[in-house]
Enzyme design. Sequence first.
Site, PDB file in Angstrom:
ATOM      1  N   SER A 179       0.851  -1.190   0.000  1.00  0.00           N
ATOM      2  CA  SER A 179       0.000   0.000   0.000  1.00  0.00           C
ATOM      3  C   SER A 179       0.881   1.232   0.000  1.00  0.00           C
ATOM      4  O   SER A 179       2.013   1.205   0.502  1.00  0.00           O
ATOM      5  CB  SER A 179      -0.890   0.005   1.250  1.00  0.00           C
ATOM      6  OG  SER A 179      -1.513   1.262   1.435  1.00  0.00           O
ATOM      7  N   TYR A 213      -2.413  -0.750  10.557  1.00  0.00           N
ATOM      8  CA  TYR A 213      -2.348  -1.166   9.153  1.00  0.00           C
ATOM      9  C   TYR A 213      -1.110  -0.638   8.434  1.00  0.00           C
ATOM     10  O   TYR A 213      -0.367  -1.405   7.802  1.00  0.00           O
ATOM     11  CB  TYR A 213      -3.610  -0.708   8.424  1.00  0.00           C
ATOM     12  CG  TYR A 213      -3.594  -0.988   6.944  1.00  0.00           C
ATOM     13  CD1 TYR A 213      -3.718  -2.297   6.467  1.00  0.00           C
ATOM     14  CD2 TYR A 213      -3.440   0.038   6.015  1.00  0.00           C
ATOM     15  CE1 TYR A 213      -3.694  -2.565   5.108  1.00  0.00           C
ATOM     16  CE2 TYR A 213      -3.419  -0.219   4.655  1.00  0.00           C
ATOM     17  CZ  TYR A 213      -3.546  -1.521   4.208  1.00  0.00           C
ATOM     18  OH  TYR A 213      -3.522  -1.786   2.866  1.00  0.00           O
TER      19      TYR A 213
END
Length: 245
Positions: A146, A168
């Site tokens: 990401s 995350y």
Amino acid sequence: MSETKIALVTGANKGIGYEIATGLGALGYRVGVGARDEARLEAAVEKLRAAGVDAFGVPLEVTSDHSVTDAAGLIERQAGRLDVLVNNAGISGESGPGWVQDPTALDLDVVRTVVETNVLGVIRVTNAMLPLLRRSTSPRIVNVSSGVASLTRQADPNIEIGPIMAAYAPSKSYLNAITVQYARQFAGTDILINAACPGLVATDFTGFHGSRTPEQGAAIAIRLATLPDDGPTGSFFEDDGAIPW
């Protein structure tokens, strides 16, 4: 006539993973569809086959040693080797309002759960599949990361990187770091391993917020999964090229 290449995509029953499977299938790969939910797995395989993809189901829970071992055994029986592994399965973890994970109030169990899937799951699956990958003439591993994994971008106040995601985002930075360690270990071999950033994609993972479609998000992973033998390894890419660490 060239031999059909075999791919495994984890978390492939929906979203970006499904589109990665679709894209590789369109290129002629036989695709193992990894998913933990049996009903969704069967539905995804059926849909892929209807679209002309040579797909087979691989029941796979990346946090389970037993499940991953069974998955490797299934691929051994189905294909005898593996040419491409796409580690796509991942979770964001519980968050507060605005999709925020406040580091000052973070439940450590949330961190453990996210790391177990996003990092340890990747290590577990990769190591289990390595004997099969080593039988390929051009093995490729893609770890779906990401943009929030980039420490450079996260630390730049002039770059809009989205909400604070204290479980995350670091899990994806960890994933990038372990990708580099694998690349160092694989130096001098045919195995190329890279991290891919799909961008902000409108899926249920993001609450369907995002300007990119799952098909657009899948493109970089497909590109890295099909690199030529002289392609890069140990790097982090988005559609526009390498991402600063």
